[in-house]
Write a protein that holds these residues in place. Sequence first.
Motif, short mmCIF file in Angstrom:
data_model
loop_
_atom_site.label_atom_id
_atom_site.label_comp_id
_atom_site.label_asym_id
_atom_site.label_seq_id
_atom_site.Cartn_x
_atom_site.Cartn_y
_atom_site.Cartn_z
N PHE A 48 -75.05 -48.15 8.89
CA PHE A 48 -75.32 -48.40 7.47
C PHE A 48 -74.36 -47.58 6.60
CE2 PHE A 48 -77.99 -47.21 3.69
CZ PHE A 48 -78.00 -48.47 3.11
N GLY A 49 -73.87 -48.22 5.53
CA GLY A 49 -72.88 -47.59 4.68
C GLY A 49 -73.37 -46.37 3.92
N GLY A 50 -74.68 -46.21 3.80
CA GLY A 50 -75.21 -45.07 3.04
C GLY A 50 -75.30 -43.80 3.87
N GLU B 171 -71.51 -49.56 -4.72
CA GLU B 171 -72.83 -49.26 -5.25
C GLU B 171 -72.71 -49.43 -6.76
OE1 GLU B 171 -75.99 -47.95 -3.65
OE2 GLU B 171 -74.85 -49.36 -2.43
N ARG C 145 -70.24 -47.33 -8.77
CA ARG C 145 -69.59 -46.37 -7.87
C ARG C 145 -68.94 -47.12 -6.71
NH1 ARG C 145 -72.10 -42.83 -3.73
NH2 ARG C 145 -74.04 -43.94 -4.00
N SER D 85 -81.83 -57.57 2.57
CA SER D 85 -81.82 -56.25 3.19
C SER D 85 -80.35 -55.89 3.38
CB SER D 85 -82.58 -56.33 4.52
OG SER D 85 -82.55 -55.09 5.19
N PRO E 39 -81.85 -55.14 -6.28
CA PRO E 39 -82.86 -55.97 -6.97
C PRO E 39 -82.85 -55.79 -8.49
CG PRO E 39 -83.89 -54.33 -5.51
CD PRO E 39 -82.43 -54.23 -5.30
N THR F 12 -90.50 -52.06 -1.88
CA THR F 12 -89.86 -51.19 -2.87
C THR F 12 -88.98 -52.01 -3.82
OG1 THR F 12 -88.60 -49.16 -3.11
CG2 THR F 12 -87.92 -50.60 -1.35
N ALA G 82 -87.86 -45.82 0.29
CA ALA G 82 -87.32 -47.12 -0.16
C ALA G 82 -87.08 -48.05 1.02
CB ALA G 82 -86.02 -46.93 -0.96
N LYS H 61 -90.20 -45.61 -4.61
CA LYS H 61 -89.65 -45.64 -3.25
C LYS H 61 -90.69 -45.44 -2.16
CE LYS H 61 -85.02 -44.42 -4.67
NZ LYS H 61 -83.76 -43.84 -4.31
N ARG I 239 -76.69 -34.54 1.40
CA ARG I 239 -75.91 -35.73 1.02
C ARG I 239 -74.65 -35.83 1.88
NH1 ARG I 239 -76.29 -39.06 -3.68
NH2 ARG I 239 -74.31 -40.06 -4.10
N PRO J 205 -76.18 -40.32 1.10
CA PRO J 205 -76.97 -40.54 -0.10
C PRO J 205 -78.28 -41.26 0.19
CG PRO J 205 -74.95 -41.89 -0.12
CD PRO J 205 -74.84 -40.93 1.01
N LYS K 71 -83.42 -35.05 -3.28
CA LYS K 71 -83.11 -34.45 -4.58
C LYS K 71 -84.15 -33.43 -5.01
CE LYS K 71 -80.25 -38.29 -5.82
NZ LYS K 71 -80.00 -39.55 -6.41
N1 COA Z 1 -73.62 -47.32 0.81
C1 COA Z 1 -73.46 -46.18 0.12
N2 COA Z 1 -74.46 -45.60 -0.59
C2 COA Z 1 -75.66 -46.24 -0.58
C3 COA Z 1 -75.88 -47.44 0.11
C4 COA Z 1 -74.80 -47.98 0.84
N3 COA Z 1 -74.92 -49.09 1.52
N4 COA Z 1 -77.16 -47.82 -0.09
C5 COA Z 1 -77.73 -46.91 -0.87
N5 COA Z 1 -76.82 -45.96 -1.18
C6 COA Z 1 -77.00 -44.80 -2.04
C7 COA Z 1 -77.39 -45.22 -3.44
O1 COA Z 1 -76.25 -45.48 -4.22
C8 COA Z 1 -78.14 -44.00 -3.93
O2 COA Z 1 -77.18 -43.03 -4.28
P1 COA Z 1 -77.37 -42.05 -5.52
O3 COA Z 1 -78.23 -40.94 -5.01
O4 COA Z 1 -75.98 -41.61 -5.82
O5 COA Z 1 -78.00 -42.84 -6.62
C9 COA Z 1 -78.83 -43.48 -2.68
O6 COA Z 1 -78.10 -44.03 -1.57
C10 COA Z 1 -80.27 -43.91 -2.54
O7 COA Z 1 -80.28 -45.32 -2.50
P2 COA Z 1 -81.59 -46.22 -2.61
O8 COA Z 1 -82.68 -45.58 -1.83
O9 COA Z 1 -81.23 -47.62 -2.24
O10 COA Z 1 -82.01 -46.07 -4.10
P3 COA Z 1 -81.52 -46.76 -5.41
O11 COA Z 1 -82.12 -45.93 -6.48
O12 COA Z 1 -80.06 -46.98 -5.40
O13 COA Z 1 -82.26 -48.19 -5.39
C11 COA Z 1 -84.06 -49.70 -4.78
C12 COA Z 1 -83.66 -48.32 -5.31
C13 COA Z 1 -85.55 -49.81 -4.62
C14 COA Z 1 -83.55 -50.75 -5.73
C15 COA Z 1 -83.36 -49.89 -3.42
O14 COA Z 1 -83.75 -48.84 -2.58
C16 COA Z 1 -83.63 -51.18 -2.69
O15 COA Z 1 -83.12 -52.23 -2.99
N6 COA Z 1 -84.40 -51.10 -1.63
C17 COA Z 1 -84.65 -52.20 -0.72
C18 COA Z 1 -84.64 -51.56 0.61
C19 COA Z 1 -84.36 -52.45 1.75
O16 COA Z 1 -83.77 -53.49 1.62
N7 COA Z 1 -84.78 -51.99 2.92
C20 COA Z 1 -84.53 -52.61 4.16
C21 COA Z 1 -85.78 -52.91 4.87
S1 COA Z 1 -86.37 -54.54 4.50
#
Ligand code: COA
Length: 638
Positions: free
Chosen positions: A140-142, A168, A171, A280, A309, A335, A501, A533, A563, A568, A573
């Motif tokens: 996963f990219g995160g 993102e 970003r 997803s 979303p 979420t 989340a 989340k 981080r 991320p 936090k």
């Molecule tokens: N690559 C790099 N960074 C990523 C990333 C990726 N693929 N996915 C998430 N991140 C980063 C986000 O930019 C965020 O960074 P920040 O701290 O600088 O803001 C951090 O990781 C947390 O991300 P996330 O938990 O996704 O929070 P969010 O505030 O950006 O978005 C939601 C909240 C609810 C919109 C989002 O979590 C979401 O769409 N969730 C659905 C989850 C999902 O599909 N789960 C899979 C199981 S079905």
Amino acid sequence: MSFDEIYRYACSDPESFWADAAEKVFWYRKWDRVLDDSQAPFYRWFSGGETNACYNAVDLHVEQGRADQPALIHDSPITGTGQTLTYRELRDHVARCAGVLVDLGVRRGDRVIIYMPMIPEAVVAMLACARIGAIHSVVFGGFASRELATRIDDCRPGVIVAASCGLEPGRVVAYQPLLDRAIDLARHKPGRCLVLQRPQARAEMTPGRDVDWHAAMEQATDADCVPVPATDPLYILYTSGTTGQPKGVVRDTGGGIVSLKWTMKNIYNVEPGDVYWAASDVGWVVGHSYIVYAPLFNGNTTILFEGKPVGTPDPGVFWRIIAEHGVKVLFTAPTAFRAIRKEDPQGEHVRKHDLSCLQSLFLAGERTDPDTLNWARQQLGVPVIDHWWQTETGWSICANCLGIEHLPVKDGSPTRPVPGWQLQALDEAGNVVGPGTIGSLVARLPLPPGTFPTLWGARDRYFDSYLKRFPGYYETGDAGYIDENGYVFVMSRTDDVINVAGHRLSTGALEEVLASHPDVAECAVMGVNDPLKGELPLGCLVLSSGVDKAHDQVVKECIRLVREAIGPVAAFKLAAVVKRLPKTRSGKILRGTMKKIADGAEWKMPATIDDPAILDEIAGSLAGLGYPAGRDDDQSSP
Ligand code: COA
Ligand code: AMP
């Protein structure tokens, strides 16, 4: 047949049940045994059979009349672009990419790490691996470099396929520096990296190691599908365990194809040709099973959504996509719905679109709270199905199987075990508890096809983590109860896994990172309730004696450390410096009690606590972070 009849059939004669399902799959060679139990409790499905996941996902449909049907629709509100690939186009890209991998020396059984965002090339690379019998592991990219390095060392890939960046909101995440650092950190050095240059940030290629995707695709010749044993791994997907060492969940080829194809009609009630959308990420199991493999095995059109979303550009993006592409079934995490509801509580964006094509909504990744369930139901006017599953299982343990019979919904429950699954709730001693009593949720062995036969290179860990505690059962790691009608309620984890989340994180892994900070003597991380989340990680830090740095500074450094080490996605936090951690007299940290205090839940002073006064100090520190949340509101209410 009714749900009960099918369920009973699957329980009483699993071999015939799954052999029937396997007849709908293409085999180069039929299996010798449907279920091989010769090494129980390690079971294998369809041993002796030979098949190919890519052939079943792509080529078969081209040959059987779906060549011009869209296989994949990439919808990227984040770049403002979109692309549709028919089954024929997908086959051509995949065959060419498979040729590139062969040129790079990849052979059957070799591992290939894929570090790519939500772009068609990620799906192409996965299928290309499957085509030549290579085992992909998508990261996963995160996740940050260290997590990537851990996975490189565990599965030892010959090749890594990466994109130059992910996107993102607001970003650009440059992947190449993360990849370079991961390779520096890893002991195993992959020979080659196949790098897709995206226009938003170009990668600086390392000569001799990096190969340009487009150039390689132009030069290569197509590679054909290779017959592979049904028991060969299709992929490895890492997920959080109780330590910093992630577990490499293995999915086998034959069982994976049979089970996933079966679920498309029986659980989701979609027919070949329908448009199916799992919102997803390909880096998670939902993405593997329901963005890529299952819809393609079933001849559906799958949607690859590069966006969020909300905010890309607004909370109406899901509805726009459903209406524009004619989506019949949407699958996402609760979420995502909580995020949409927060920005559009009245559903004004919902009503701007014609959603008459939508037949049902499926939610998973965490428990669907009844509030979110009801809101979604009211807004969409279609069945909203909570279903429960795990990276390990690859598909649902419990669901309302809409293609068999729409059972009455009980809010807060993912309904009943799916055919193939026999569940129990057990007490500590392994006795079955009565209806309504919470216990460890376990599934009777053998697990159905498509679940994990082992952990990559860690057979003993597989046994110790999942099979040892309750002989004859798979321990899910979830606790919950089963009611008098057989409905299952999943309430919490029995280990240190938290759900942020819809992403699974180990508090143990977070603690390992925090403990590596030179000023931290001791720490505890817990998941505190969060209205968006579900849970958020919160850390309590005890500093080493003699540290005279400002506490805020240490907290900032710790947040940055997580981080950088995990990524991320950990969403770490919240942290506070505390004087001491509450412990039992035997030295066990009372994380559960701290969590209750943070959540504002009722809690009792543990009889075994070594010093009760510590809990007051902890409550003071948590209040400083704003926990319990909503505390100020409560205090100001009359
Ligand atoms: N690559 C790099 N960074 C990523 C990333 C990726 N693929 N996915 C998430 N991140 C980063 C986000 O930019 C965020 O960074 P920040 O701290 O600088 O803001 C951090 O990781 C947390 O991300 P996330 O938990 O996704 O929070 P969010 O505030 O950006 O978005 C939601 C909240 C609810 C919109 C989002 O979590 C979401 O769409 N969730 C659905 C989850 C999902 O599909 N789960 C899979 C199981 S079905
Ligand atoms: P993952 O392996 O990341 O898919 O996470 C699996 C875990 O998420 C499960 O063990 C549960 O704790 C939780 N989970 C997933 N779906 C549900 C659900 N529908 N209800 C309750 N918990 C769920």
